[in-house]
Design a protein around this motif. Structure first.
Motif, PDB file in Angstrom:
ATOM      1  N   LYS A   1     -19.141  33.283  42.018  1.00 36.68           N
ATOM      2  CA  LYS A   1     -17.903  32.608  41.619  1.00 36.68           C
ATOM      3  C   LYS A   1     -18.123  31.370  40.753  1.00 36.68           C
ATOM      4  O   LYS A   1     -17.215  30.938  40.049  1.00 36.68           O
ATOM      5  CB  LYS A   1     -17.096  32.222  42.864  1.00 36.68           C
ATOM      6  CG  LYS A   1     -16.717  33.400  43.749  1.00 36.68           C
ATOM      7  CD  LYS A   1     -15.779  32.999  44.868  1.00 36.68           C
ATOM      8  CE  LYS A   1     -14.401  32.661  44.358  1.00 36.68           C
ATOM      9  NZ  LYS A   1     -13.436  32.453  45.464  1.00 36.68           N
ATOM     10  N   GLY A   2     -19.305  30.771  40.836  1.00 36.89           N
ATOM     11  CA  GLY A   2     -19.587  29.581  40.046  1.00 36.89           C
ATOM     12  C   GLY A   2     -19.137  28.285  40.694  1.00 36.89           C
ATOM     13  O   GLY A   2     -19.799  27.258  40.593  1.00 36.89           O
ATOM     14  N   LYS A   3     -17.985  28.326  41.378  1.00 39.12           N
ATOM     15  CA  LYS A   3     -17.430  27.149  42.043  1.00 39.12           C
ATOM     16  C   LYS A   3     -16.663  27.618  43.262  1.00 39.12           C
ATOM     17  O   LYS A   3     -15.899  28.587  43.191  1.00 39.12           O
ATOM     18  CB  LYS A   3     -16.497  26.396  41.087  1.00 39.12           C
ATOM     19  CG  LYS A   3     -15.801  25.189  41.692  1.00 39.12           C
ATOM     20  CD  LYS A   3     -14.891  24.533  40.655  1.00 39.12           C
ATOM     21  CE  LYS A   3     -14.150  23.329  41.224  1.00 39.12           C
ATOM     22  NZ  LYS A   3     -13.259  22.705  40.218  1.00 39.12           N
ATOM     23  N   VAL A   4     -16.866  26.955  44.395  1.00 46.02           N
ATOM     24  CA  VAL A   4     -16.185  27.363  45.615  1.00 46.02           C
ATOM     25  C   VAL A   4     -15.895  26.126  46.454  1.00 46.02           C
ATOM     26  O   VAL A   4     -16.684  25.179  46.487  1.00 46.02           O
ATOM     27  CB  VAL A   4     -17.028  28.397  46.397  1.00 46.02           C
ATOM     28  CG1 VAL A   4     -18.341  27.805  46.853  1.00 46.02           C
ATOM     29  CG2 VAL A   4     -16.257  28.973  47.563  1.00 46.02           C
ATOM     30  N   SER A   5     -14.743  26.115  47.114  1.00 44.85           N
ATOM     31  CA  SER A   5     -14.334  24.938  47.873  1.00 44.85           C
ATOM     32  C   SER A   5     -14.925  24.953  49.275  1.00 44.85           C
ATOM     33  O   SER A   5     -15.266  26.008  49.824  1.00 44.85           O
ATOM     34  CB  SER A   5     -12.808  24.869  47.971  1.00 44.85           C
ATOM     35  OG  SER A   5     -12.320  25.888  48.821  1.00 44.85           O
ATOM     36  N   VAL A   6     -15.024  23.769  49.856  1.00 40.82           N
ATOM     37  CA  VAL A   6     -15.478  23.637  51.238  1.00 40.82           C
ATOM     38  C   VAL A   6     -14.540  24.398  52.169  1.00 40.82           C
ATOM     39  O   VAL A   6     -14.980  25.098  53.087  1.00 40.82           O
ATOM     40  CB  VAL A   6     -15.552  22.147  51.638  1.00 40.82           C
ATOM     41  CG1 VAL A   6     -15.791  22.002  53.143  1.00 40.82           C
ATOM     42  CG2 VAL A   6     -16.653  21.442  50.855  1.00 40.82           C
ATOM     43  N   ALA A   7     -13.234  24.289  51.919  1.00 36.46           N
ATOM     44  CA  ALA A   7     -12.256  24.963  52.774  1.00 36.46           C
ATOM     45  C   ALA A   7     -12.433  26.478  52.735  1.00 36.46           C
ATOM     46  O   ALA A   7     -12.373  27.156  53.768  1.00 36.46           O
ATOM     47  CB  ALA A   7     -10.840  24.583  52.335  1.00 36.46           C
ATOM     48  N   GLU A   8     -12.666  27.019  51.535  1.00 37.54           N
ATOM     49  CA  GLU A   8     -12.854  28.470  51.412  1.00 37.54           C
ATOM     50  C   GLU A   8     -14.106  28.924  52.151  1.00 37.54           C
ATOM     51  O   GLU A   8     -14.094  29.938  52.857  1.00 37.54           O
ATOM     52  CB  GLU A   8     -12.956  28.859  49.938  1.00 37.54           C
ATOM     53  CG  GLU A   8     -13.200  30.349  49.712  1.00 37.54           C
ATOM     54  CD  GLU A   8     -13.386  30.703  48.253  1.00 37.54           C
ATOM     55  OE1 GLU A   8     -13.959  31.785  47.979  1.00 37.54           O
ATOM     56  OE2 GLU A   8     -12.978  29.903  47.382  1.00 37.54           O
ATOM     57  N   LEU A   9     -15.187  28.176  51.999  1.00 35.37           N
ATOM     58  CA  LEU A   9     -16.430  28.536  52.680  1.00 35.37           C
ATOM     59  C   LEU A   9     -16.276  28.461  54.193  1.00 35.37           C
ATOM     60  O   LEU A   9     -16.771  29.324  54.923  1.00 35.37           O
ATOM     61  CB  LEU A   9     -17.563  27.619  52.217  1.00 35.37           C
ATOM     62  CG  LEU A   9     -18.073  27.829  50.790  1.00 35.37           C
ATOM     63  CD1 LEU A   9     -19.030  26.709  50.398  1.00 35.37           C
ATOM     64  CD2 LEU A   9     -18.755  29.185  50.659  1.00 35.37           C
ATOM     65  N   ALA A  10     -15.589  27.423  54.665  1.00 35.46           N
ATOM     66  CA  ALA A  10     -15.403  27.262  56.108  1.00 35.46           C
ATOM     67  C   ALA A  10     -14.610  28.429  56.686  1.00 35.46           C
ATOM     68  O   ALA A  10     -14.961  28.985  57.739  1.00 35.46           O
ATOM     69  CB  ALA A  10     -14.704  25.934  56.391  1.00 35.46           C
ATOM     70  N   GLN A  11     -13.537  28.815  55.992  1.00 31.95           N
ATOM     71  CA  GLN A  11     -12.723  29.936  56.465  1.00 31.95           C
ATOM     72  C   GLN A  11     -13.504  31.245  56.405  1.00 31.95           C
ATOM     73  O   GLN A  11     -13.462  32.053  57.339  1.00 31.95           O
ATOM     74  CB  GLN A  11     -11.456  30.044  55.622  1.00 31.95           C
ATOM     75  CG  GLN A  11     -10.518  31.163  56.082  1.00 31.95           C
ATOM     76  CD  GLN A  11      -9.242  31.214  55.260  1.00 31.95           C
ATOM     77  OE1 GLN A  11      -9.150  30.607  54.199  1.00 31.95           O
ATOM     78  NE2 GLN A  11      -8.248  31.937  55.752  1.00 31.95           N
ATOM     79  N   TRP A  12     -14.232  31.458  55.329  1.00 31.40           N
ATOM     80  CA  TRP A  12     -14.975  32.700  55.136  1.00 31.40           C
ATOM     81  C   TRP A  12     -16.088  32.865  56.168  1.00 31.40           C
ATOM     82  O   TRP A  12     -16.302  33.952  56.712  1.00 31.40           O
ATOM     83  CB  TRP A  12     -15.545  32.714  53.719  1.00 31.40           C
ATOM     84  CG  TRP A  12     -16.400  33.895  53.391  1.00 31.40           C
ATOM     85  CD1 TRP A  12     -16.074  35.216  53.523  1.00 31.40           C
ATOM     86  CD2 TRP A  12     -17.732  33.865  52.873  1.00 31.40           C
ATOM     87  NE1 TRP A  12     -17.124  36.016  53.111  1.00 31.40           N
ATOM     88  CE2 TRP A  12     -18.151  35.211  52.708  1.00 31.40           C
ATOM     89  CE3 TRP A  12     -18.602  32.841  52.515  1.00 31.40           C
ATOM     90  CZ2 TRP A  12     -19.406  35.546  52.212  1.00 31.40           C
ATOM     91  CZ3 TRP A  12     -19.847  33.170  52.014  1.00 31.40           C
ATOM     92  CH2 TRP A  12     -20.242  34.511  51.874  1.00 31.40           C
ATOM     93  N   LEU A  13     -16.781  31.763  56.470  1.00 26.23           N
ATOM     94  CA  LEU A  13     -17.923  31.831  57.382  1.00 26.23           C
ATOM     95  C   LEU A  13     -17.553  31.536  58.834  1.00 26.23           C
ATOM     96  O   LEU A  13     -18.393  31.667  59.725  1.00 26.23           O
ATOM     97  CB  LEU A  13     -19.012  30.856  56.917  1.00 26.23           C
ATOM     98  CG  LEU A  13     -19.671  31.225  55.577  1.00 26.23           C
ATOM     99  CD1 LEU A  13     -20.536  30.079  55.074  1.00 26.23           C
ATOM    100  CD2 LEU A  13     -20.500  32.493  55.723  1.00 26.23           C
ATOM    101  N   GLY A  14     -16.317  31.111  59.066  1.00 31.25           N
ATOM    102  CA  GLY A  14     -15.866  30.872  60.429  1.00 31.25           C
ATOM    103  C   GLY A  14     -16.490  29.657  61.083  1.00 31.25           C
ATOM    104  O   GLY A  14     -16.757  29.664  62.292  1.00 31.25           O
ATOM    105  N   VAL A  15     -16.732  28.615  60.283  1.00 34.08           N
ATOM    106  CA  VAL A  15     -17.284  27.366  60.818  1.00 34.08           C
ATOM    107  C   VAL A  15     -16.422  26.210  60.327  1.00 34.08           C
ATOM    108  O   VAL A  15     -15.510  26.390  59.517  1.00 34.08           O
ATOM    109  CB  VAL A  15     -18.755  27.165  60.384  1.00 34.08           C
ATOM    110  CG1 VAL A  15     -19.639  28.263  60.956  1.00 34.08           C
ATOM    111  CG2 VAL A  15     -18.875  27.116  58.864  1.00 34.08           C
ATOM    112  N   SER A  16     -16.724  25.016  60.797  1.00 31.10           N
ATOM    113  CA  SER A  16     -15.919  23.853  60.429  1.00 31.10           C
ATOM    114  C   SER A  16     -16.296  23.337  59.043  1.00 31.10           C
ATOM    115  O   SER A  16     -17.389  23.606  58.524  1.00 31.10           O
ATOM    116  CB  SER A  16     -16.119  22.734  61.449  1.00 31.10           C
ATOM    117  OG  SER A  16     -17.434  22.211  61.353  1.00 31.10           O
ATOM    118  N   GLY A  17     -15.378  22.558  58.472  1.00 26.51           N
ATOM    119  CA  GLY A  17     -15.663  21.917  57.199  1.00 26.51           C
ATOM    120  C   GLY A  17     -16.832  20.958  57.287  1.00 26.51           C
ATOM    121  O   GLY A  17     -17.606  20.815  56.333  1.00 26.51           O
TER     122      GLY A  17
END
Length: 245
Positions: A15-31
C-alpha cells in the motif's frame, strides 16, 4: 523478526502508506502496540513513521543499506561461483545489488546482463561489460519490465542466472510480490543454466502471490546462517545446494 512485524511490512509494501488505526484493526491489537512495533521497525530502517501513519521506504539506497554485513557475505559467496569469461543474468533485489558491487570491485572479466538500472550502476566503474535490457521502467524498483524486456531476455545467451525472491515455502516454492518481475525471472530460468537464488533467511516461510520458481528450476541457494533447519532439509531433499554465508 516477529510475525506481526513481517505482516506490517508486507501490508506497507503493497500500500505504500498505512495508518496505525488500520493496522491495529487488521492485526487485532491496540494502537499502543502498533506504535511500539513501528518504532522498532523504524530503528531497523525498515519503514518511516509520520503522524498516525507508517510509510514505506521509497529510497532504494535505504533498502540496499539494510543488513549490509549479511548481504555482503552472501555476495562474496556468490562471487566465488564465478569464473572469467562468464556471462551472467542478474535480476533485481538488494542482495543482487551487493553482488554487482562485489563483481565491480573484483575486476573479474565477466559480462553482466541485467534489466536493473542500479545493478548496472554498481558496475559502471569496473572493467566488466554491462548489457542493460530495454523496457518500461518501474521507478520504485529501478528495473525494466514488459514485452521489450522479455524479448531481450529471450534473445540473450548466459551461463549463470542470479535472482532474488520475496518468499519461499516448501509447498509453493519461490514466490514474488511483483507479477512483471516474476515474468522476467521465469523467462531467464527457462534457459536451464546455473540458476542461483540469493535471499536472506527471513524470506523463507513467507508466501507471495506470484510464482517465481519451483525447486527443479534452482541449483543453488545462497542465504545466511539463520536459515531454519526445516527449510534447509527441504532444499537439500530437492538436490539444491545451499551456501550459508
Amino acid at each position: 523478526m516477529q510475525r506481526r512485524h513481517q505482516q506490517i511490512l508486507e501490508r506497507l509494501e503493497s500500500k505504500g502508506k498505512v495508518s496505525v488505526a488500520e493496522l491495529a484493526q487488521w492485526l487485532g491489537v491496540s494502537g499502543v502496540t502498533i506504535r511500539k512495533d513501528l518504532v522498532a521497525l523504524e530503528q531497523l530502517n525498515r519503514l518511516r513513521r509520520a503522524h498516525g501513519f507508517a510509510l514505506a521506504l521509497n529510497d532504494l539506497n535505504q533498502r540496499i543499506g539494510n543488513n549490509v554485513s549479511v548481504k555482503e557475505a552472501m555476495a562474496r559467496s556468490a562471487l566465488s561461483l564465478l569464473t572469467a569469461g562468464d556471462t551472467l543474468f542478474i535480476e533485481a533485489g538488494s542482495s543482487n545489488a551487493h553482488l554487482a558491487r562485489e563483481i565491480g570491485r573484483s575486476g573479474l572479466d565477466v559480462t553482466v546482463v541485467t534489466p536493473c538500472l542500479y545493478v548496472a550502476s554498481e558496475l559502471k566503474n569496473g572493467p566488466q561489460e554491462v548489457v542493460v535490457l530495454g523496457g518500461v521502467l518501474q521507478k520504485r524498483s529501478e528495473c525494466l519490465v514488459g514485452p521489450l524486456t522479455r524479448l531481450g531476455i529471450s534473445s540473450i545467451n548466459v551461463n549463470k542466472v542470479f535472482i532474488g525472491i520475496d518468499g519461499y515455502t516448501p509447498q509453493q516454492g519461490f514466490t514474488g510480490r511483483d507479477v512483471m518481475r516474476a515474468e522476467n525471472i521465469r523467462l531467464a530460468l527457462e534457459k536451464r543454466v546455473e540458476n542461483v537464488v540469493i535471499a536472506e533467511s527471513d524470506k523463507f516461510g513467507r508466501l507471495f502471490p506470484f510464482n517465481v520458481a519451483q525447486h527443479a528450476d534452482i541449483g543453488t541457494v545462497i542465504t545466511d546462517r539463520l536459515l531454519a533447519e526445516e527449510y534447509l532439509a527441504v532444499l537439500r531433499q530437492h538436490d539444491i545446494r545451499v551456501l550459508m554465508a
